[in-house]
Design an enzyme around this catalytic site. Structure first.
Site, PDB file in Angstrom:
ATOM      1  N   ASN A 208      37.752  34.098  40.662  1.00 50.52           N
ATOM      2  CA  ASN A 208      38.359  35.300  41.249  1.00 50.52           C
ATOM      3  C   ASN A 208      37.456  35.872  42.340  1.00 50.52           C
ATOM      4  OD1 ASN A 208      36.493  37.288  39.973  1.00 50.52           O
ATOM      5  ND2 ASN A 208      37.347  36.374  38.115  1.00 50.52           N
ATOM      6  N   LYS A 287      37.401  13.500  40.494  1.00 49.81           N
ATOM      7  CA  LYS A 287      38.315  14.299  41.331  1.00 49.81           C
ATOM      8  C   LYS A 287      39.733  13.756  41.183  1.00 49.81           C
ATOM      9  CE  LYS A 287      39.104  15.650  46.086  1.00 49.81           C
ATOM     10  NZ  LYS A 287      39.083  15.120  47.437  1.00 49.81           N
ATOM     11  N   LYS A 336      43.370  50.291  27.651  1.00 50.40           N
ATOM     12  CA  LYS A 336      42.464  49.136  27.487  1.00 50.40           C
ATOM     13  C   LYS A 336      41.224  49.554  26.714  1.00 50.40           C
ATOM     14  CE  LYS A 336      43.184  45.870  31.255  1.00 50.40           C
ATOM     15  NZ  LYS A 336      42.762  45.454  32.571  1.00 50.40           N
TER      16      LYS A 336
END
Ligand SMILES: Cc1cc2nc3c(=O)[nH]c(=O)nc-3n(C[C@H](O)[C@H](O)[C@H](O)COP(=O)(O)O)c2cc1C
Length: 395
Positions: A208, A287, A336
């Site tokens: 991210n 890969k 949360k």
């Protein structure tokens, strides 16, 4: 951090003198008022002009200087400073200090002051290990003088060993305890930071946009205020000063393991890391080649680190979570916080990820404090102050 603090930066005549310019720049960036003193030896390596340009102040080099004596005499200059920082400190100046010799401006200033002194020695390894140097260093330490370094590594003379001047950021870290109130002394803080990275194959990952900047700054802020700090850092988290004990990790599972080990029994756990909620169910070696048309990838959920740490038997005394939301920030973050069993949560917008400025809401119990847009350096200080308030029971 050093706003309003007066630092007398003294440069003596070693090859590392040029690195003192970087130190001056860092000190000024931190808000310190800096004045410089240079020995004649130092002026052989770098010119006073460099420091005059950086500090906007005249550099003091001579003891017998009538004009300077009228403007800011050597005794006044010695007393002006909150700290005398000598970087680099040569074997020669260390010897002069240790034996009370006052035959140049810097040596005289040292004898004429009472406040804290920090030396950052820099010299060839043999010079550093010489019996006389070691004896002089012991004499000074016994007298309350502080030392940072020297560090080990490649030296300008081509040799390798102890003698390098410590990195400017490590010198700053050693300076903080001499200038700042050590509110967090005796506390152990564990902070996680950065993104995590989940491998799909040998080259591709799921990650991210988190930079780890705020977590790294928080770690430095807490250590400056006297806490013992462990930072569990995901990929790309910026470098931290030597007083932060750091462990680099990559995946969410590694992050969990490291946090669990470090956070047990800690005073504070701050979870700034943007931990991947999912990992690949299957990982491939090498890969994967294209050509298979569209692919469906199965993801598995990772453990919720904050909930796990908050639920441990020997959980940290305070658990602070972070929540990046795109809407209804305080409402979702409040939920949360409760679901995870955290004591407080900092809600911020997802657009604040990976940028240099931050803002958001500190939620603790039923109170909400808003942090307006500020540099993340300031935000880190703001957040540490909120944790201290929480520890003191301030709403
Ligand atoms: C090229 C060169 C590099 C030097 N580097 C160092 C050094 O890194 N550390 C040190 O203690 N002395 C070093 N010296 C020796 C000092 O410059 C010398 O002892 C001088 O008298 C120090 O003066 P000061 O302590 O008043 O600045 C070096 C000398 C030369 C010629």
């Amino acid at each position: 951090m050093l706003s309003g603090k007066r630092v007398l930066l003294a440069v003596s005549g070693g090859i590392a003198a040029y690195r003192a310019a970087e130190l001056a720049r860092l000190l000024i960036k931190q808000g310190a008022e800096v004045r410089c003193v240079m020995t004649r030896g130092a002026c052989e390596f770098i010119t006073p002009l460099t420091f005059e340009a950086l500090t906007g102040q005249q550099v003091h080099t001579e003891l017998f200087d009538l004009t300077r004596e009228r403007e800011m005499g050597h005794i006044k200059l010695a007393r002006w400073a909150d700290v005398l920082l000598v970087a680099p400190a040569t074997a020669d100046i260390i010897a002069r200090f240790a034996h009370g010799i006052c035959d140049n401006l810097l040596a005289t200033l040292f004898q004429a002051r009472r406040g804290p002194v920090l030396l950052a020695p820099a010299m060839n390894t043999v010079m550093w290990e010489a019996e006389a140097t070691q004896r002089n260093v012991r004499l000074l330490q016994d007298g309350g003088v502080h030392l940072v370094g020297p560090a080990e590594g490649d030296l300008a003379c081509g040799e390798t060993g102890f003698g390098r001047m410590s990195e400017p950021s490590d010198i700053l870290a050693a300076l903080y305890p001499l200038l700042l109130e050590q509110t967090l002394a005796g506390q152990r803080w564990v902070i996680n930071a950065g993104p995590t990275r989940e491998s799909w194959d040998g080259v591709r990952t799921l990650s991210n946009r988190a930079s780890g900047r705020l977590g790294a700054l928080l770690a430095e802020e807490a250590t400056m205020r006297g806490a013992e700090v462990q930072l569990i850092a995901g990929p790309g988290t910026p470098a931290t000063c030597a007083t932060v004990e750091r462990q680099n990790v990559e995946t969410a599972a590694e992050m969990l393991l490291a946090c669990e080990k470090a956070a047990a029994g800690a005073d504070v756990f701050v979870a700034t890391a943007a931990v991947s909620d999912y990992r690949f169910a299957e990982q491939h070696a090498g890969k994967l080649k294209r050509g298979a048309g569209s692919l469906t990838v199965q993801l598995e959920e990772n453990a919720d680190i904050v909930a796990y740490i908050a639920g441990m038997e020997d959980r940290p005394r305070r658990v602070v979570a972070f929540a990046a939301e795109s809407t209804a920030h305080t409402e979702l973050a409040g939920k949360k916080m409760q679901a995870k069993g955290a004591d407080a949560i900092f809600a911020n917008d997802i657009t604040r990820m990976g940028v240099s400025r931050g803002a958001g809401w500190w939620i603790s119990g039923d109170s909400v404090h808003e942090a307006e847009d500020m540099d993340k350096v300031e935000l880190a200080a703001w957040l540490v102050s909120r944790v201290i308030e929480m520890q003191e029971g301030v709403k």
